[in-house]
Design a protein around this motif. Structure first.
Motif, mmCIF file in Angstrom:
data_model
loop_
_atom_site.group_PDB
_atom_site.id
_atom_site.type_symbol
_atom_site.label_atom_id
_atom_site.label_comp_id
_atom_site.label_asym_id
_atom_site.label_seq_id
_atom_site.Cartn_x
_atom_site.Cartn_y
_atom_site.Cartn_z
ATOM 1 N N ASP A 83 4.276 9.259 -2.632
ATOM 2 C CA ASP A 83 3.587 8.080 -3.160
ATOM 3 C C ASP A 83 2.467 7.691 -2.192
ATOM 4 O O ASP A 83 2.646 6.851 -1.303
ATOM 5 C CB ASP A 83 4.583 6.931 -3.329
ATOM 6 N N ALA A 84 1.315 8.318 -2.347
ATOM 7 C CA ALA A 84 0.206 8.124 -1.414
ATOM 8 C C ALA A 84 -0.263 6.669 -1.368
ATOM 9 O O ALA A 84 -0.587 6.168 -0.296
ATOM 10 C CB ALA A 84 -0.958 9.046 -1.789
ATOM 11 N N ALA A 85 -0.285 5.998 -2.489
ATOM 12 C CA ALA A 85 -0.745 4.603 -2.512
ATOM 13 C C ALA A 85 0.166 3.716 -1.665
ATOM 14 O O ALA A 85 -0.311 2.876 -0.896
ATOM 15 C CB ALA A 85 -0.808 4.087 -3.945
ATOM 16 N N GLN A 86 1.464 3.904 -1.790
ATOM 17 C CA GLN A 86 2.416 3.100 -1.004
ATOM 18 C C GLN A 86 2.345 3.474 0.479
ATOM 19 O O GLN A 86 2.420 2.606 1.339
ATOM 20 C CB GLN A 86 3.847 3.282 -1.535
ATOM 21 N N ALA B 73 -0.285 4.477 2.045
ATOM 22 C CA ALA B 73 -1.515 3.850 2.543
ATOM 23 C C ALA B 73 -1.303 2.363 2.811
ATOM 24 O O ALA B 73 -1.736 1.844 3.846
ATOM 25 C CB ALA B 73 -2.658 4.062 1.552
ATOM 26 N N ARG B 74 -0.612 1.666 1.905
ATOM 27 C CA ARG B 74 -0.375 0.223 2.085
ATOM 28 C C ARG B 74 0.484 -0.055 3.315
ATOM 29 O O ARG B 74 0.153 -0.895 4.144
ATOM 30 C CB ARG B 74 0.283 -0.374 0.839
ATOM 31 N N ILE B 75 1.599 0.656 3.430
ATOM 32 C CA ILE B 75 2.500 0.420 4.558
ATOM 33 C C ILE B 75 1.841 0.850 5.868
ATOM 34 O O ILE B 75 1.961 0.151 6.885
ATOM 35 C CB ILE B 75 3.846 1.150 4.347
ATOM 36 N N SER B 76 1.145 1.962 5.856
ATOM 37 C CA SER B 76 0.455 2.427 7.068
ATOM 38 C C SER B 76 -0.571 1.404 7.531
ATOM 39 O O SER B 76 -0.709 1.145 8.725
ATOM 40 C CB SER B 76 -0.235 3.767 6.814
ATOM 41 N N HIS B 77 -1.276 0.819 6.585
ATOM 42 C CA HIS B 77 -2.284 -0.188 6.930
ATOM 43 C C HIS B 77 -1.624 -1.399 7.603
ATOM 44 O O HIS B 77 -2.122 -1.913 8.606
ATOM 45 C CB HIS B 77 -3.052 -0.606 5.674
ATOM 46 N N THR B 78 -0.500 -1.832 7.075
ATOM 47 C CA THR B 78 0.231 -2.957 7.665
ATOM 48 C C THR B 78 0.699 -2.626 9.075
ATOM 49 O O THR B 78 0.506 -3.413 10.007
ATOM 50 C CB THR B 78 1.452 -3.333 6.791
ATOM 51 N N LEU B 79 1.295 -1.455 9.239
ATOM 52 C CA LEU B 79 1.777 -1.050 10.563
ATOM 53 C C LEU B 79 0.622 -0.869 11.540
ATOM 54 O O LEU B 79 0.754 -1.197 12.728
ATOM 55 C CB LEU B 79 2.598 0.229 10.461
ATOM 56 N N LYS B 80 -0.500 -0.372 11.071
ATOM 57 C CA LYS B 80 -1.674 -0.198 11.933
ATOM 58 C C LYS B 80 -2.089 -1.550 12.512
ATOM 59 O O LYS B 80 -2.364 -1.657 13.704
ATOM 60 C CB LYS B 80 -2.814 0.437 11.149
ATOM 61 N N GLY B 81 -2.113 -2.572 11.688
ATOM 62 C CA GLY B 81 -2.467 -3.906 12.167
ATOM 63 C C GLY B 81 -1.469 -4.437 13.178
ATOM 64 O O GLY B 81 -1.847 -5.019 14.192
ATOM 65 N N MET B 82 -0.192 -4.220 12.916
ATOM 66 C CA MET B 82 0.841 -4.681 13.846
ATOM 67 C C MET B 82 0.719 -3.957 15.186
ATOM 68 O O MET B 82 0.802 -4.581 16.247
ATOM 69 C CB MET B 82 2.234 -4.447 13.249
ATOM 70 N N LEU B 83 0.532 -2.654 15.151
ATOM 71 C CA LEU B 83 0.465 -1.869 16.384
ATOM 72 C C LEU B 83 -0.815 -2.152 17.162
ATOM 73 O O LEU B 83 -0.799 -2.183 18.393
ATOM 74 C CB LEU B 83 0.588 -0.385 16.068
ATOM 75 N N ALA B 84 -1.907 -2.366 16.461
ATOM 76 C CA ALA B 84 -3.153 -2.687 17.152
ATOM 77 C C ALA B 84 -3.020 -4.005 17.898
ATOM 78 O O ALA B 84 -3.536 -4.154 19.005
ATOM 79 C CB ALA B 84 -4.309 -2.737 16.160
ATOM 80 N N ALA C 292 -3.053 9.468 3.286
ATOM 81 C CA ALA C 292 -2.572 8.872 2.043
ATOM 82 C C ALA C 292 -3.734 8.443 1.156
ATOM 83 O O ALA C 292 -3.723 8.673 -0.054
ATOM 84 C CB ALA C 292 -1.658 7.691 2.354
ATOM 85 N N ARG C 293 -4.742 7.828 1.763
ATOM 86 C CA ARG C 293 -5.905 7.391 0.973
ATOM 87 C C ARG C 293 -6.643 8.583 0.370
ATOM 88 O O ARG C 293 -7.210 8.479 -0.710
ATOM 89 C CB ARG C 293 -6.827 6.540 1.821
ATOM 90 N N ALA C 294 -6.627 9.717 1.066
ATOM 91 C CA ALA C 294 -7.256 10.934 0.550
ATOM 92 C C ALA C 294 -6.310 11.695 -0.378
ATOM 93 O O ALA C 294 -6.666 12.749 -0.903
ATOM 94 C CB ALA C 294 -7.681 11.834 1.711
ATOM 95 N N GLU C 295 -5.114 11.151 -0.572
ATOM 96 C CA GLU C 295 -4.066 11.754 -1.412
ATOM 97 C C GLU C 295 -3.739 13.178 -0.982
ATOM 98 O O GLU C 295 -3.478 14.047 -1.810
ATOM 99 C CB GLU C 295 -4.443 11.662 -2.886
ATOM 100 N N GLU C 296 -3.724 13.403 0.322
ATOM 101 C CA GLU C 296 -3.332 14.696 0.884
ATOM 102 C C GLU C 296 -1.821 14.673 1.128
ATOM 103 O O GLU C 296 -1.345 14.697 2.264
ATOM 104 C CB GLU C 296 -4.097 14.955 2.186
ATOM 105 N N VAL C 297 -1.063 14.636 0.042
ATOM 106 C CA VAL C 297 0.384 14.453 0.143
ATOM 107 C C VAL C 297 1.077 15.603 0.863
ATOM 108 O O VAL C 297 2.135 15.410 1.457
ATOM 109 C CB VAL C 297 1.028 14.200 -1.243
#
Length: 124
Positions: free
Chosen positions: A55-58, A60-71, A89-94
């Motif tokens: 599920d590439a869309a999901q 991407a969403r979770i990765s984005h959230t974690l990226k903000g937390m880790l940054a 995920a955004r490039a849908e390279e599953v």
């Protein structure tokens, strides 16, 4: 500084950099760590499930959230790994998601014990 030196320095939370960024506000740092420790397991489980479902869309969403937390925590190596997972995920390279998830998990494994050690030092 060469790349090897940079990557070894980025492998963990840079607490000195973080403290400088928040003007030595240890209360804020402790709060950021507490939020991360509380929310990270749920995000990681959701990420693992999304990768398993391709599920590439999901992812991407979770990765984005974690990226903000880790940054926010100056965990640069883990932040770079989760950024890569979000990009895939955004490039849908599953087909590449599982390997990127494994790289992130490897980096993230050391974060919580390191945070616990730091919190034990700064709390009275």
């Amino acid at each position: 500084m060469n790349k090897a030196d940079h990557s070894s320095e980025a492998a963990s939370v840079n607490l000195n950099e973080l403290l400088a960024r928040v003007d030595n506000d240890r209360e804020l740092l402790c709060e950021l760590f507490s939020i991360f420790k509380q929310e990270f397991p749920c995000h990681l489980e959701g990420l693992q499930n999304a990768v398993a479902r391709n599920d590439a869309a999901q992812v991407a969403r979770i990765s984005h959230t974690l990226k903000g937390m880790l940054a926010s925590l100056a965990a640069t190596k883990a932040a770079a790994c989760i950024t890569r997972l979000e990009q895939l995920a955004r490039a849908e390279e599953v087909s590449s998601l599982r390997g990127a998830l494994e790289a992130f998990e490897k980096e993230a494994q050391g974060l919580l014990p390191e945070m616990d050690s730091y919190l034990a030092e700064v709390r009275p």
